[in-house]
Write a protein that holds these residues in place. Structure first.
Motif, PDB file in Angstrom:
ATOM      1  N   PHE A 194      28.311  16.445  27.130  1.00  0.00           N
ATOM      2  CA  PHE A 194      27.975  15.591  28.201  1.00  0.00           C
ATOM      3  C   PHE A 194      28.726  14.027  27.751  1.00  0.00           C
ATOM      4  N   ALA A 195      28.888  13.663  26.680  1.00  0.00           N
ATOM      5  CA  ALA A 195      29.590  12.549  26.063  1.00  0.00           C
ATOM      6  C   ALA A 195      30.902  12.414  27.001  1.00  0.00           C
ATOM      7  N   ILE A 196      31.555  13.552  26.514  1.00  0.00           N
ATOM      8  CA  ILE A 196      33.081  13.793  27.138  1.00  0.00           C
ATOM      9  C   ILE A 196      33.039  13.754  28.795  1.00  0.00           C
ATOM     10  N   ILE A 197      32.117  14.486  29.347  1.00  0.00           N
ATOM     11  CA  ILE A 197      32.125  14.118  30.756  1.00  0.00           C
ATOM     12  C   ILE A 197      31.850  12.622  31.207  1.00  0.00           C
ATOM     13  N   PHE A 198      30.771  12.157  30.303  1.00  0.00           N
ATOM     14  CA  PHE A 198      30.463  10.691  30.782  1.00  0.00           C
ATOM     15  C   PHE A 198      31.644   9.837  30.791  1.00  0.00           C
ATOM     16  N   LEU A 199      32.333   9.998  29.712  1.00  0.00           N
ATOM     17  CA  LEU A 199      33.740   9.451  29.468  1.00  0.00           C
ATOM     18  C   LEU A 199      34.685   9.422  30.529  1.00  0.00           C
ATOM     19  N   LEU A 200      35.062  10.712  30.878  1.00  0.00           N
ATOM     20  CA  LEU A 200      36.087  11.189  31.905  1.00  0.00           C
ATOM     21  C   LEU A 200      35.542  10.650  33.161  1.00  0.00           C
ATOM     22  N   THR A 201      34.304  10.749  33.610  1.00  0.00           N
ATOM     23  CA  THR A 201      33.863  10.214  35.143  1.00  0.00           C
ATOM     24  C   THR A 201      33.999   8.632  34.797  1.00  0.00           C
ATOM     25  N   SER A 202      33.660   8.090  33.968  1.00  0.00           N
ATOM     26  CA  SER A 202      33.933   6.618  33.629  1.00  0.00           C
ATOM     27  C   SER A 202      35.427   5.974  34.013  1.00  0.00           C
ATOM     28  N   PHE A 203      36.233   6.849  33.306  1.00  0.00           N
ATOM     29  CA  PHE A 203      37.642   6.333  33.504  1.00  0.00           C
ATOM     30  C   PHE A 203      38.309   6.552  34.944  1.00  0.00           C
ATOM     31  N   ILE A 204      37.881   7.490  35.632  1.00  0.00           N
ATOM     32  CA  ILE A 204      38.263   7.667  36.925  1.00  0.00           C
ATOM     33  C   ILE A 204      37.318   7.293  37.936  1.00  0.00           C
ATOM     34  N   SER A 205      36.408   6.700  37.531  1.00  0.00           N
ATOM     35  CA  SER A 205      35.138   5.863  38.525  1.00  0.00           C
ATOM     36  C   SER A 205      34.910   6.795  39.538  1.00  0.00           C
ATOM     37  N   PHE A 206      34.719   8.084  39.502  1.00  0.00           N
ATOM     38  CA  PHE A 206      34.356   8.916  40.305  1.00  0.00           C
ATOM     39  C   PHE A 206      33.298  10.030  39.645  1.00  0.00           C
TER      40      PHE A 206
END
Length: 67
Positions: free
Chosen positions: A40-52
């Motif tokens: 979940f942490a990796i998914i949260f970071l990924l979605t935060s960086f791409i803003s989607f």
């Protein structure tokens, strides 16, 4: 891919990811739960960086301020 995450949303997700990483680092969470939370942490970071966030499009949520 259209942005659907605002600045506050991205900041909260990064903060949650950091907290999860710290819980894992200090062995507060272990085993299967630790792996699930780190995913979940990796998914949260990924979605935060791409803003989607794909789930936001499914539910029709948009926290990004329109110009």
């Amino acid at each position: 891919m259209k942005k659907n995450m605002g600045t506050a949303d991205k900041s909260i997700r990064v903060l949650i990811a950091i907290i999860i990483a710290l819980l894992y680092y200090f062995d507060i969470v272990e085993g299967t739960l630790a792996y699930i939370l780190m995913a979940f942490a990796i998914i949260f970071l990924l979605t935060s960086f791409i803003s989607f966030c794909p789930l936001y499009t499914l539910f029709g949520i948009n926290t990004c301020k329109t110009k």
